[in-house]
Design a protein around this motif. Structure first.
Motif, PDB file in Angstrom:
ATOM      1  N   LEU A 214       3.108  -6.296   3.346  1.00  0.00           N
ATOM      2  CA  LEU A 214       1.882  -6.925   2.540  1.00  0.00           C
ATOM      3  C   LEU A 214       1.042  -5.612   2.634  1.00  0.00           C
ATOM      4  O   LEU A 214       0.399  -5.512   1.374  1.00  0.00           O
ATOM      5  CB  LEU A 214       1.268  -7.934   3.279  1.00  0.00           C
ATOM      6  CG  LEU A 214       2.237  -9.263   3.099  1.00  0.00           C
ATOM      7  CD1 LEU A 214       1.589 -10.529   3.676  1.00  0.00           C
ATOM      8  CD2 LEU A 214       2.578  -9.659   1.607  1.00  0.00           C
TER       9      LEU A 214
ATOM     10  N   ILE B  56      -1.769  -5.827  -0.645  1.00  0.00           N
ATOM     11  CA  ILE B  56      -2.188  -7.108  -0.807  1.00  0.00           C
ATOM     12  C   ILE B  56      -3.202  -7.595   0.297  1.00  0.00           C
ATOM     13  O   ILE B  56      -3.956  -8.433  -0.030  1.00  0.00           O
ATOM     14  CB  ILE B  56      -0.736  -8.138  -0.722  1.00  0.00           C
ATOM     15  CG1 ILE B  56       0.088  -7.591  -1.943  1.00  0.00           C
ATOM     16  CG2 ILE B  56      -1.121  -9.601  -0.718  1.00  0.00           C
ATOM     17  CD1 ILE B  56       1.531  -8.462  -1.734  1.00  0.00           C
TER      18      ILE B  56
ATOM     19  N   GLU C 153      -6.015  -3.904  -4.717  1.00  0.00           N
ATOM     20  CA  GLU C 153      -5.463  -4.521  -5.642  1.00  0.00           C
ATOM     21  C   GLU C 153      -3.848  -3.994  -5.262  1.00  0.00           C
ATOM     22  O   GLU C 153      -3.396  -3.355  -4.431  1.00  0.00           O
ATOM     23  CB  GLU C 153      -5.576  -3.949  -6.970  1.00  0.00           C
ATOM     24  CG  GLU C 153      -5.396  -2.473  -7.004  1.00  0.00           C
ATOM     25  CD  GLU C 153      -5.634  -1.761  -8.471  1.00  0.00           C
ATOM     26  OE1 GLU C 153      -5.928  -2.567  -9.311  1.00  0.00           O
ATOM     27  OE2 GLU C 153      -5.665  -0.431  -8.474  1.00  0.00           O
ATOM     28  N   ILE C 154      -2.908  -4.928  -5.892  1.00  0.00           N
ATOM     29  CA  ILE C 154      -1.427  -4.717  -5.653  1.00  0.00           C
ATOM     30  C   ILE C 154      -0.926  -3.201  -6.117  1.00  0.00           C
ATOM     31  O   ILE C 154      -1.282  -3.046  -7.176  1.00  0.00           O
ATOM     32  CB  ILE C 154      -0.447  -5.724  -6.175  1.00  0.00           C
ATOM     33  CG1 ILE C 154      -0.705  -6.874  -5.492  1.00  0.00           C
ATOM     34  CG2 ILE C 154       1.077  -5.495  -5.900  1.00  0.00           C
ATOM     35  CD1 ILE C 154      -0.040  -8.240  -6.210  1.00  0.00           C
TER      36      ILE C 154
END
Length: 287
Positions: A31, A36, A43-44
């Motif tokens: 993550l 994440i 932001e991803i």
């Protein structure tokens, strides 16, 4: 006798205790590496993965770690086999059989400090060479600590794992009844060289193969010794990962987590490959 239900509960607890922390850490790392969660992540993004996968530092660290591991294992196995075969009686009955356990008492940090005192430019070996007239100045002594070839790391790794393999091979020599096979081969006219290469070494290395594989992986992932005796470039993989995660530059943290996941995936791939090549890979060796 424990009931089947109790056995199932015990197995579940064991698996949970072993796997949950590892899986949780891997999920957190994944993550964080994808943006994440984590500081400065908004932001991803797969930028960290692209940097790691297509960049040179990660693969250089993997290559250097593999080099250190293979060379250390080769030297340790050669020394351990020589001692366990030639001095089998002394290991079984003599003082050597007890003294060989003594080096196992020392952790990697202590061994690294010992290696530094022995191999550095101001260490015991350089001073001995100077007093014996082999070198004119301590500064001309070769760099065996913090060097590009990892000589200090290899030396320390050999000190740490060779006693274990001496004990392992000595016990295998007894449990596998190798002396009887040697005697049988000799009755059929085999020479000492043929007995060594066709009987003794194949049995010992085959029975110890699992341990050899696992120790190769263990050395690749070692941290304390390369941290104390290694240099900034090249680095072993564990040192490179930790430095990425713990640096003051917070932008490097996702890369560190991506490196850790990729390294784990590579190791798992190797273990799975070994498992399918040899179904008995996970059977324990007799110690």
């Amino acid at each position: 006798m424990p009931t089947p239900k109790l056995k199932n509960v015990s197995r579940f607890l064991f698996v949970a205790i072993v796997t949950v922390p590892v899986v949780s850490g891997m999920v957190y790392a994944a993550l964080y590496s994808l943006g994440i969660i984590g500081i400065l992540n908004t932001e991803i993004s797969s930028k960290a993965w692209q940097t790691v996968f297509f960049g040179k530092p990660f693969w250089s660290a993997i290559g250097f770690s593999l080099y250190i591991s293979v060379v250390s294992m080769a030297i340790s196995l050669a020394v351990a086999l020589l001692i366990s075969i030639k001095w089998q009686k002394n290991l079984r009955d003599g003082l050597l059989g007890t003294a060989i356990y003594f080096p196992l008492c020392f952790p990697g940090t202590v061994m690294a400090f010992f290696s530094f005192q022995m191999l550095s430019k101001s260490g015991f070996v350089s001073r001995l060479g100077f007093n014996m007239g082999w070198i004119e100045d301590l500064r001309v002594f070769p760099s065996w600590i913090h060097d590009a070839y990892g000589i200090g790391i290899i030396f320390t790794s050999v000190l740490l794992i060779t006693p274990f393999f001496i004990i392992l091979f000595s016990n295998l020599f007894k449990t596998e009844n190798i002396a009887s096979f040697q005697h049988l081969a000799k009755t059929f006219g085999a020479s000492n060289r043929q007995i060594l290469w066709k009987v003794t070494l194949p049995i010992l290395l085959k029975r110890a193969s699992v341990t050899i594989y696992l120790f190769t992986i263990f050395i690749m992932g070692s941290y304390e010794v390369p941290l104390l005796l290694g240099r900034q470039d090249p680095q072993m993989i564990s040192v490179a990962i930790i430095q990425k995660i713990q640096r003051f530059n917070l932008n490097d943290i996702p890369q560190g987590y991506a490196m850790s996941i990729l390294y784990v995936l590579l190791i798992l791939s190797v273990v799975i490959l070994l498992f399918f090549r040899n179904k008995n890979f996970f059977k324990t060796s007799a110690v």
